[in-house]
Design a protein around this motif. Structure first.
Motif, PDB file in Angstrom:
ATOM      1  N   TYR A  44       0.856  -1.191   0.000  1.00 32.81           N
ATOM      2  CA  TYR A  44       0.000   0.000   0.000  1.00 32.81           C
ATOM      3  C   TYR A  44       0.886   1.233   0.000  1.00 32.81           C
ATOM      4  N   ASN A  45       0.292   2.379  -0.350  1.00 34.88           N
ATOM      5  CA  ASN A  45       1.026   3.626  -0.203  1.00 34.88           C
ATOM      6  C   ASN A  45       0.577   4.311   1.085  1.00 34.88           C
ATOM      7  N   LYS A  46       1.126   5.485   1.369  1.00 40.56           N
ATOM      8  CA  LYS A  46       0.811   6.173   2.630  1.00 40.56           C
ATOM      9  C   LYS A  46      -0.646   6.614   2.702  1.00 40.56           C
ATOM     10  N   ASP A  47      -1.333   6.658   1.539  1.00 46.52           N
ATOM     11  CA  ASP A  47      -2.751   7.014   1.503  1.00 46.52           C
ATOM     12  C   ASP A  47      -3.652   5.794   1.589  1.00 46.52           C
ATOM     13  N   ALA A  48      -3.078   4.648   1.937  1.00 48.72           N
ATOM     14  CA  ALA A  48      -3.788   3.374   2.098  1.00 48.72           C
ATOM     15  C   ALA A  48      -4.390   2.863   0.785  1.00 48.72           C
ATOM     16  N   GLU A  49      -3.804   3.261  -0.347  1.00 48.92           N
ATOM     17  CA  GLU A  49      -4.233   2.736  -1.646  1.00 48.92           C
ATOM     18  C   GLU A  49      -3.433   1.466  -1.941  1.00 48.92           C
ATOM     19  N   ASN A  50      -4.118   0.439  -2.392  1.00 46.18           N
ATOM     20  CA  ASN A  50      -3.457  -0.818  -2.718  1.00 46.18           C
ATOM     21  C   ASN A  50      -2.658  -0.651  -4.002  1.00 46.18           C
ATOM     22  N   LEU A  51      -1.355  -0.931  -3.928  1.00 42.26           N
ATOM     23  CA  LEU A  51      -0.475  -0.817  -5.082  1.00 42.26           C
ATOM     24  C   LEU A  51      -0.171  -2.161  -5.725  1.00 42.26           C
ATOM     25  N   CYS A  99       1.371  -5.595   6.095  1.00 41.06           N
ATOM     26  CA  CYS A  99       1.570  -5.308   4.681  1.00 41.06           C
ATOM     27  C   CYS A  99       2.835  -4.474   4.535  1.00 41.06           C
ATOM     28  N   PHE A 100       3.216  -4.211   3.309  1.00 40.56           N
ATOM     29  CA  PHE A 100       4.328  -3.306   3.045  1.00 40.56           C
ATOM     30  C   PHE A 100       3.777  -1.951   2.645  1.00 40.56           C
ATOM     31  N   VAL A 101       4.550  -0.914   2.924  1.00 43.39           N
ATOM     32  CA  VAL A 101       4.183   0.445   2.532  1.00 43.39           C
ATOM     33  C   VAL A 101       5.283   0.975   1.617  1.00 43.39           C
ATOM     34  N   LEU A 102       4.858   1.522   0.491  1.00 41.14           N
ATOM     35  CA  LEU A 102       5.748   2.141  -0.485  1.00 41.14           C
ATOM     36  C   LEU A 102       5.262   3.571  -0.672  1.00 41.14           C
ATOM     37  N   HIS A 103       6.131   4.533  -0.474  1.00 43.22           N
ATOM     38  CA  HIS A 103       5.734   5.939  -0.529  1.00 43.22           C
ATOM     39  C   HIS A 103       5.745   6.483  -1.949  1.00 43.22           C
ATOM     40  N   VAL A 104       4.823   5.972  -2.769  1.00 46.01           N
ATOM     41  CA  VAL A 104       4.581   6.510  -4.113  1.00 46.01           C
ATOM     42  C   VAL A 104       3.079   6.515  -4.356  1.00 46.01           C
ATOM     43  N   SER A 105       2.638   7.454  -5.160  1.00 49.97           N
ATOM     44  CA  SER A 105       1.221   7.492  -5.524  1.00 49.97           C
ATOM     45  C   SER A 105       0.957   6.445  -6.604  1.00 49.97           C
ATOM     46  N   LYS A 106      -0.309   6.115  -6.807  1.00 49.28           N
ATOM     47  CA  LYS A 106      -0.663   5.176  -7.870  1.00 49.28           C
ATOM     48  C   LYS A 106      -0.238   5.713  -9.224  1.00 49.28           C
ATOM     49  N   ASP A 107      -0.410   7.025  -9.434  1.00 53.49           N
ATOM     50  CA  ASP A 107      -0.018   7.626 -10.714  1.00 53.49           C
ATOM     51  C   ASP A 107       1.481   7.513 -10.949  1.00 53.49           C
ATOM     52  N   THR A 111       3.647   5.168 -14.002  1.00 55.12           N
ATOM     53  CA  THR A 111       4.664   5.666 -14.934  1.00 55.12           C
ATOM     54  C   THR A 111       6.075   5.178 -14.585  1.00 55.12           C
ATOM     55  N   ALA A 112       6.191   4.331 -13.575  1.00 51.79           N
ATOM     56  CA  ALA A 112       7.498   3.806 -13.169  1.00 51.79           C
ATOM     57  C   ALA A 112       8.043   2.859 -14.232  1.00 51.79           C
ATOM     58  N   ILE A 132      16.634   2.766 -11.483  1.00 50.99           N
ATOM     59  CA  ILE A 132      15.561   2.330 -10.583  1.00 50.99           C
ATOM     60  C   ILE A 132      15.689   3.025  -9.227  1.00 50.99           C
ATOM     61  N   HIS A 133      16.898   3.080  -8.700  1.00 55.15           N
ATOM     62  CA  HIS A 133      17.100   3.744  -7.406  1.00 55.15           C
ATOM     63  C   HIS A 133      16.809   5.236  -7.504  1.00 55.15           C
ATOM     64  N   ALA A 134      17.180   5.849  -8.607  1.00 51.59           N
ATOM     65  CA  ALA A 134      16.889   7.281  -8.788  1.00 51.59           C
ATOM     66  C   ALA A 134      15.381   7.506  -8.843  1.00 51.59           C
ATOM     67  N   TYR A 135      14.658   6.628  -9.517  1.00 53.35           N
ATOM     68  CA  TYR A 135      13.208   6.795  -9.644  1.00 53.35           C
ATOM     69  C   TYR A 135      12.509   6.751  -8.291  1.00 53.35           C
TER      70      TYR A 135
END
Length: 141
Positions: A44-51, A99-107, A111-112, A132-135
């Motif tokens: 999930y992201n910090k906004d609790a959206e499933n990624l 769960c895991f948390v990844l600090h990126v938005s769905k948008d 585009t990743a 990848i690390h820069a992104y």
């Protein structure tokens, strides 16, 4: 399904012996976790959206470290899904929500740099790794 549900060896077992005091944990988790129990965990992201969920964990055999989690995002029943190599250091384990948390938005994830399950990138290529690390804004070692 989360890591406690896939714990066939009792790594994360909790004893609740009321007469003997507080709840106690047995095993190494959550500081050391079995890789097999983490595959399939949701992200999930910090906004609790499933990624998506973790499909694979990539180990760097040169230095003995976990390099990436391969995250599946999008699609339905595996069709049209895209895979993403996310630096392990970009993920945080949430032991409350399991769960895991990844600090990126769905948008941003859409585009990743990603890849198809039948055409994996050369993850040992230094230029690819740096990109990848820069992104994801993680340190490349």
């Amino acid at each position: 399904m989360n890591y406690e549900d896939r714990d066939t060896f009792g790594i994360y077992k909790i004893n609740k012996l009321q007469s003997l005091g507080p709840t106690t944990h047995h095993g190494p988790g959550p500081h050391l976790m079995g890789a097999n129990t983490l595959i399939g965990n949701e992200v999930y992201n910090k906004d609790a959206e499933n990624l998506g969920d973790i499909k694979e964990i990539m180990l760097d055999m040169r230095n003995g470290r976990v390099s990436y989690a391969v995250l599946s995002f999008g699609g339905v029943l595996g069709l049209g899904e895209k895979l993403f190599a996310v630096p392990w250091s970009a993920l945080r384990l949430d032991t409350v929500r399991k769960c895991f948390v990844l600090h990126v938005s769905k948008d941003r994830l859409r585009t990743a740099p990603g890849f198809d399950k039948n055409k994996w990138p050369d993850m040992a290529d230094r230029e690819w790794e740096m990109g990848i690390h820069a992104y994801y804004g993680t340190k490349f070692e």
